[in-house]
Design a protein around this motif. Structure first.
Motif, PDB file in Angstrom:
ATOM      1  N   PHE A   1       0.868  -1.177   0.000  1.00  0.00           N
ATOM      2  CA  PHE A   1       0.000   0.000   0.000  1.00  0.00           C
ATOM      3  C   PHE A   1       0.900   1.220   0.000  1.00  0.00           C
ATOM      4  N   ALA A   2       0.635   2.136  -0.919  1.00  0.00           N
ATOM      5  CA  ALA A   2       1.426   3.360  -0.996  1.00  0.00           C
ATOM      6  C   ALA A   2       0.527   4.511  -1.420  1.00  0.00           C
ATOM      7  N   ILE A   3       1.066   5.699  -1.316  1.00  0.00           N
ATOM      8  CA  ILE A   3       0.395   6.896  -1.779  1.00  0.00           C
ATOM      9  C   ILE A   3       1.218   7.465  -2.924  1.00  0.00           C
TER      10      ILE A   3
ATOM     11  N   VAL B   1      -2.533  16.864  -5.551  1.00  0.00           N
ATOM     12  CA  VAL B   1      -3.437  15.721  -5.465  1.00  0.00           C
ATOM     13  C   VAL B   1      -2.638  14.452  -5.188  1.00  0.00           C
ATOM     14  N   GLY B   2      -3.340  13.447  -4.697  1.00  0.00           N
ATOM     15  CA  GLY B   2      -2.729  12.152  -4.436  1.00  0.00           C
ATOM     16  C   GLY B   2      -3.751  11.060  -4.631  1.00  0.00           C
ATOM     17  N   ARG B   3      -3.246   9.828  -4.673  1.00  0.00           N
ATOM     18  CA  ARG B   3      -4.145   8.677  -4.780  1.00  0.00           C
ATOM     19  C   ARG B   3      -3.527   7.486  -4.076  1.00  0.00           C
ATOM     20  N   VAL B   4      -4.394   6.551  -3.717  1.00  0.00           N
ATOM     21  CA  VAL B   4      -3.924   5.317  -3.107  1.00  0.00           C
ATOM     22  C   VAL B   4      -3.494   4.352  -4.209  1.00  0.00           C
ATOM     23  N   PHE B   5      -2.541   3.509  -3.864  1.00  0.00           N
ATOM     24  CA  PHE B   5      -2.011   2.525  -4.799  1.00  0.00           C
ATOM     25  C   PHE B   5      -1.768   1.243  -4.012  1.00  0.00           C
ATOM     26  N   PHE B   6      -2.527   0.211  -4.354  1.00  0.00           N
ATOM     27  CA  PHE B   6      -2.386  -1.083  -3.703  1.00  0.00           C
ATOM     28  C   PHE B   6      -1.915  -2.098  -4.738  1.00  0.00           C
ATOM     29  N   LEU B   7      -1.115  -3.053  -4.306  1.00  0.00           N
ATOM     30  CA  LEU B   7      -0.797  -4.214  -5.136  1.00  0.00           C
ATOM     31  C   LEU B   7      -1.541  -5.393  -4.533  1.00  0.00           C
ATOM     32  N   LEU B   8      -2.329  -6.050  -5.370  1.00  0.00           N
ATOM     33  CA  LEU B   8      -3.119  -7.206  -4.956  1.00  0.00           C
ATOM     34  C   LEU B   8      -2.457  -8.459  -5.498  1.00  0.00           C
TER      35      LEU B   8
ATOM     36  N   SER C   1     -12.640  -2.485  -2.608  1.00  0.00           N
ATOM     37  CA  SER C   1     -12.398  -1.383  -1.671  1.00  0.00           C
ATOM     38  C   SER C   1     -12.410  -1.862  -0.232  1.00  0.00           C
ATOM     39  N   GLN C   2     -13.261  -2.825   0.082  1.00  0.00           N
ATOM     40  CA  GLN C   2     -13.338  -3.308   1.466  1.00  0.00           C
ATOM     41  C   GLN C   2     -12.016  -3.925   1.912  1.00  0.00           C
ATOM     42  N   VAL C   3     -11.402  -4.708   1.028  1.00  0.00           N
ATOM     43  CA  VAL C   3     -10.105  -5.320   1.323  1.00  0.00           C
ATOM     44  C   VAL C   3      -9.048  -4.225   1.484  1.00  0.00           C
ATOM     45  N   CYS C   4      -9.082  -3.250   0.594  1.00  0.00           N
ATOM     46  CA  CYS C   4      -8.107  -2.145   0.632  1.00  0.00           C
ATOM     47  C   CYS C   4      -8.275  -1.300   1.889  1.00  0.00           C
ATOM     48  N   LEU C   5      -9.503  -0.987   2.235  1.00  0.00           N
ATOM     49  CA  LEU C   5      -9.744  -0.158   3.420  1.00  0.00           C
ATOM     50  C   LEU C   5      -9.287  -0.866   4.696  1.00  0.00           C
ATOM     51  N   ALA C   6      -9.568  -2.152   4.781  1.00  0.00           N
ATOM     52  CA  ALA C   6      -9.133  -2.911   5.955  1.00  0.00           C
ATOM     53  C   ALA C   6      -7.611  -2.889   6.065  1.00  0.00           C
ATOM     54  N   TYR C   7      -6.925  -3.033   4.947  1.00  0.00           N
ATOM     55  CA  TYR C   7      -5.467  -3.000   4.950  1.00  0.00           C
ATOM     56  C   TYR C   7      -4.959  -1.608   5.321  1.00  0.00           C
ATOM     57  N   SER C   8      -5.575  -0.576   4.763  1.00  0.00           N
ATOM     58  CA  SER C   8      -5.105   0.788   5.028  1.00  0.00           C
ATOM     59  C   SER C   8      -5.288   1.183   6.491  1.00  0.00           C
ATOM     60  N   GLU C   9      -6.270   0.597   7.160  1.00  0.00           N
ATOM     61  CA  GLU C   9      -6.447   0.883   8.585  1.00  0.00           C
ATOM     62  C   GLU C   9      -5.287   0.324   9.406  1.00  0.00           C
ATOM     63  N   LYS C  10      -4.706  -0.785   8.954  1.00  0.00           N
ATOM     64  CA  LYS C  10      -3.568  -1.384   9.658  1.00  0.00           C
ATOM     65  C   LYS C  10      -2.274  -0.614   9.410  1.00  0.00           C
ATOM     66  N   TRP C  11      -2.197   0.071   8.259  1.00  0.00           N
ATOM     67  CA  TRP C  11      -0.984   0.793   7.867  1.00  0.00           C
ATOM     68  C   TRP C  11      -1.335   2.232   7.498  1.00  0.00           C
ATOM     69  N   PRO C  12      -1.813   3.021   8.467  1.00  0.00           N
ATOM     70  CA  PRO C  12      -2.232   4.388   8.153  1.00  0.00           C
ATOM     71  C   PRO C  12      -1.074   5.247   7.639  1.00  0.00           C
ATOM     72  N   GLN C  13      -1.408   6.156   6.745  1.00  0.00           N
ATOM     73  CA  GLN C  13      -0.439   7.083   6.175  1.00  0.00           C
ATOM     74  C   GLN C  13      -0.691   8.461   6.777  1.00  0.00           C
ATOM     75  N   GLN C  14       0.333   9.050   7.360  1.00  0.00           N
ATOM     76  CA  GLN C  14       0.180  10.345   8.029  1.00  0.00           C
ATOM     77  C   GLN C  14      -0.316  11.435   7.085  1.00  0.00           C
ATOM     78  N   THR C  15       0.160  11.422   5.854  1.00  0.00           N
ATOM     79  CA  THR C  15      -0.193  12.498   4.917  1.00  0.00           C
ATOM     80  C   THR C  15      -1.466  12.213   4.135  1.00  0.00           C
ATOM     81  N   PHE C  16      -2.073  11.057   4.387  1.00  0.00           N
ATOM     82  CA  PHE C  16      -3.250  10.664   3.615  1.00  0.00           C
ATOM     83  C   PHE C  16      -4.245  10.001   4.559  1.00  0.00           C
ATOM     84  N   PRO C  17      -5.070  10.797   5.249  1.00  0.00           N
ATOM     85  CA  PRO C  17      -5.987  10.238   6.255  1.00  0.00           C
ATOM     86  C   PRO C  17      -7.031   9.295   5.632  1.00  0.00           C
ATOM     87  N   TYR C  18      -7.629   8.517   6.508  1.00  0.00           N
ATOM     88  CA  TYR C  18      -8.587   7.487   6.098  1.00  0.00           C
ATOM     89  C   TYR C  18      -9.694   8.039   5.191  1.00  0.00           C
TER      90      TYR C  18
END
Length: 184
Positions: A13-15, A21-28, A68-85
């Motif tokens: 998971f990265a930003i 602007v920014g966006r989330v980037f996940f590798l599945l 999105s549900q899988v991504c959101l669950a993962y992002s909650e475990k690895w929060p990004q300071q510059t990119f809030p939930y």
């Protein structure tokens, strides 16, 4: 296909950011079979766009809602300071959000793996005509390939700090490009 992809696991998971602007980037991480079914099958992602770019876009939204549900669950475990939930949610819900292959999986060959006649015809003509014609068909040669891998990219839409989406002008014709060439 959605259930098969939901069985995958988030590998990272990265930003990504540009300007304001920014966006989330996940590798599945998925199996080769799931990857192949997603990208290359007659019922897969690109095939949905062949039924119509609007239909493909609707199926992309459906896929994004489910992943999105899988991504959101993962992002909650690895929060990004510059990119809030709330911004993660806005990015995943964005019009520009999508699932795609890692482009390093594309083989460097001059072959036809997917014999879908509209794409094949454009691939055959990719190096003929005017410069504008060639540029318009540049993706056609890749569109007829059937890459196989184990990682899919889940990219959110580009959002500002106040969660307003910015649409990349280079991607406004993504649906039509997938429909017409099999690639974007």
């Amino acid at each position: 296909m959605i259930q098969v992809l939901q069985a995958g696991t988030i590998a990272s998971f990265a930003i990504e950011g540009r300007d304001n602007v920014g966006r989330v980037f996940f590798l599945l991480s998925v199996t080769e079979q799931a990857y192949h079914a997603f990208f290359n099958s007659p019922n897969g992602y690109r095939a949905q766009y062949c039924l119509g770019d609007g239909y493909g876009s609707e199926q992309n939204k459906r896929l994004m809602r489910s992943l999105s549900q899988v991504c959101l669950a993962y992002s909650e475990k690895w929060p990004q300071q510059t990119f809030p939930y709330r911004r993660v949610v806005a990015s995943l819900n964005g019009v520009g959000a999508k699932v795609w292959i890692t482009e390093s999986d594309i083989p460097n060959v001059d072959e036809v793996h997917i014999n879908y006649e509209p794409w094949v015809q454009k691939a055959r003509c990719a190096s003929t005509g005017t410069t504008a014609d060639r540029a318009a068909r540049a993706s056609a040669g890749v569109g007829v390939l059937a890459p196989v891998g184990t990682l899919l990219e889940i990219k959110g839409g580009w959002v500002s700090q106040d969660c307003n989406e910015w649409l990349d002008p280079k991607k406004v014709h993504r649906s039509e490009e997938i429909r017409d060439y099999g690639f974007t």
